[in-house]
Scaffold this active site. Structure first.
Site, PDB file in Angstrom:
ATOM      1  N   GLN A  77      23.777 -16.379 -22.719  1.00 35.81           N
ATOM      2  CA  GLN A  77      24.128 -15.786 -24.007  1.00 35.81           C
ATOM      3  C   GLN A  77      24.645 -14.368 -23.816  1.00 35.81           C
ATOM      4  OE1 GLN A  77      20.283 -16.173 -25.951  1.00 35.81           O
ATOM      5  NE2 GLN A  77      19.321 -15.549 -24.044  1.00 35.81           N
ATOM      6  N   ASP A 110      11.420 -10.539 -24.469  1.00 38.25           N
ATOM      7  CA  ASP A 110      11.214  -9.100 -24.632  1.00 38.25           C
ATOM      8  C   ASP A 110       9.765  -8.702 -24.381  1.00 38.25           C
ATOM      9  OD1 ASP A 110       9.753  -9.255 -27.381  1.00 38.25           O
ATOM     10  OD2 ASP A 110      11.621 -10.339 -27.722  1.00 38.25           O
ATOM     11  N   GLU A 146      10.703 -18.551 -20.280  1.00 35.76           N
ATOM     12  CA  GLU A 146      11.909 -17.918 -20.817  1.00 35.76           C
ATOM     13  C   GLU A 146      13.118 -18.435 -20.048  1.00 35.76           C
ATOM     14  OE1 GLU A 146      14.887 -16.192 -22.328  1.00 35.76           O
ATOM     15  OE2 GLU A 146      12.996 -15.573 -23.272  1.00 35.76           O
ATOM     16  N   ASP A 195      13.661 -23.815 -18.602  1.00 30.68           N
ATOM     17  CA  ASP A 195      13.933 -24.381 -19.913  1.00 30.68           C
ATOM     18  C   ASP A 195      12.607 -24.811 -20.547  1.00 30.68           C
ATOM     19  OD1 ASP A 195      14.661 -25.907 -22.108  1.00 30.68           O
ATOM     20  OD2 ASP A 195      16.267 -26.964 -21.067  1.00 30.68           O
ATOM     21  N   ASP A 205       8.845 -18.509 -29.675  1.00 27.39           N
ATOM     22  CA  ASP A 205       9.486 -17.261 -30.087  1.00 27.39           C
ATOM     23  C   ASP A 205      10.957 -17.354 -29.703  1.00 27.39           C
ATOM     24  OD1 ASP A 205      10.248 -14.691 -30.620  1.00 27.39           O
ATOM     25  OD2 ASP A 205       8.815 -13.725 -29.274  1.00 27.39           O
ATOM     26  N   SER A 206      11.714 -18.088 -30.516  1.00 29.86           N
ATOM     27  CA  SER A 206      13.082 -18.453 -30.145  1.00 29.86           C
ATOM     28  C   SER A 206      14.118 -17.786 -31.036  1.00 29.86           C
ATOM     29  CB  SER A 206      13.260 -19.976 -30.245  1.00 29.86           C
ATOM     30  OG  SER A 206      13.285 -20.376 -31.604  1.00 29.86           O
ATOM     31  N   THR A 207      15.370 -17.894 -30.610  1.00 29.99           N
ATOM     32  CA  THR A 207      16.487 -17.534 -31.466  1.00 29.99           C
ATOM     33  C   THR A 207      16.707 -18.653 -32.483  1.00 29.99           C
ATOM     34  OG1 THR A 207      17.991 -18.501 -29.835  1.00 29.99           O
ATOM     35  CG2 THR A 207      17.586 -16.138 -29.672  1.00 29.99           C
ATOM     36  N   ASP A 208      17.737 -18.530 -33.301  1.00 35.30           N
ATOM     37  CA  ASP A 208      18.015 -19.540 -34.331  1.00 35.30           C
ATOM     38  C   ASP A 208      18.523 -20.837 -33.700  1.00 35.30           C
ATOM     39  OD1 ASP A 208      17.629 -18.277 -37.109  1.00 35.30           O
ATOM     40  OD2 ASP A 208      18.678 -16.708 -36.014  1.00 35.30           O
ATOM     41  N   PRO A 249      21.584 -22.039 -26.927  1.00 34.00           N
ATOM     42  CA  PRO A 249      20.500 -22.421 -26.019  1.00 34.00           C
ATOM     43  C   PRO A 249      19.195 -22.788 -26.725  1.00 34.00           C
ATOM     44  CG  PRO A 249      20.902 -20.053 -25.945  1.00 34.00           C
ATOM     45  CD  PRO A 249      22.032 -20.649 -26.706  1.00 34.00           C
TER      46      PRO A 249
END
EC number: 2.5.1.16
Length: 287
Positions: A32, A87, A107, A139, A157-160, A164
């Site tokens: 990303q 993070d 992660e 993964d 705790d992911s992105t939208d 990925p």
């Protein structure tokens, strides 16, 4: 980035912008686009693929609620799995619980961990050096499908749900999480901002119910996540763990000796009281 502004364009008809005083880092990783910059109001800001992930000033809201609601709700979590969260903020809050003997983070993008440690170390606050931390660069979907480890709490705790992270919102992924949970275990996932992403929470809950007896959600307000309150999806086979009585929560928090900036026992219980527009979204709430 336009002139000295960084725009977020997650939503097709609504955007927000951050004034950039200094770009600290920018990289197109294997997974990303990562950028970290400074803003006069929010301090250091991390974006992935043009979407705000966290800011130095308000990250505590999301990370406290992601970690403390399920851990205090469970009451005896010893082994915790975090999917994403490179993070280190969620890891930091999980490790504040003395009952936690091991916190495994899976992660997918090593650069998020490395650059977070380099440019936003205040977020993880030494969590990666804690001997209870086990960091795996892999993964998360594959991990829950294949690992022989079992966890009391799993935090996604992911992105939208795009790029990925898209596979982290599927019924098959939640089935993998169920496979890895101990009896009475709890799964919590990032489930979007319902006012501008009205279908995301419903999709999450429908997919959760294919594997779990109970699926719910709770709300929190992060200033830099545009569109009103965001939701975290909750799944478990033991619904009594959802909202323990207030006195139980208070005793657990007092015993833990934690002082938080957002989370309180009263807020824990109140967070499960969802606004009507979330439980019964209307036709005017299109993205």
């Amino acid at each position: 980035m336009t002139d000295d502004w960084q725009n977020e364009t997650l939503h097709p008809s609504w955007r927000q912008g951050f004034k950039v005083t200094r770009v600290l880092y920018r990289e197109k990783t294997d997974v990303q686009d990562l950028v970290i910059f400074e803003n006069p109001t929010f301090g250091r800001v991390m974006m992935l693929d043009g979407v705000t992930q966290l800011t130095e000033r308000d990250e505590f809201v999301y990370h406290e609620m992601m970690a403390h609601v399920p851990l205090f709700g469970h009451g005896a979590a010893r082994r915790v799995l975090i999917i994403g969260g490179g993070d280190g903020g969620t890891l930091r809050e999980v490790l504040r619980h003395a009952s936690v003997e091991e916190a495994t983070m899976v992660e997918i993008d090593r650069a998020v961990v490395d650059r977070g440690l380099e440019y936003m170390p205040m977020v993880s606050a030494g969590a990666f050096d804690d001997p209870r931390t086990r960091l795996i660069i892999a993964d998360g979907i594959r991990h829950v499908a294949e690992t022989d480890q079992r966890y009391d709490v799993i935090l996604v705790d992911s992105t939208d749900p795009a790029g990925p992270a898209e596979g982290l919102f599927t019924a098959s992924f939640y089935a993998g999480c169920k496979r890895c949970l101990t009896p009475g275990g709890i799964l919590v996932v990032q489930a979007g901002v319902p006012f501008v992403q009205p279908g995301e929470l419903g999709r999450v809950q429908a997919n959760m119910r294919e594997s779990f007896a109970h699926a719910s959600a709770y709300v929190l307000g992060v200033p830099t996540y545009v569109g009103g309150v965001m939701t975290l999806g909750w799944a478990s086979d033991d619904d009594t763990r959802r909202v323990p009585p207030a006195e139980v929560l208070t005793r657990r928090v007092e015993a833990a000796g934690l002082t938080c900036r957002y989370y309180t026992p009263a807020l824990h219980a109140a967070a499960f009281a969802l606004p009507a527009y979330i439980t019964t979204p209307g036709p005017t709430l299109a993205p």
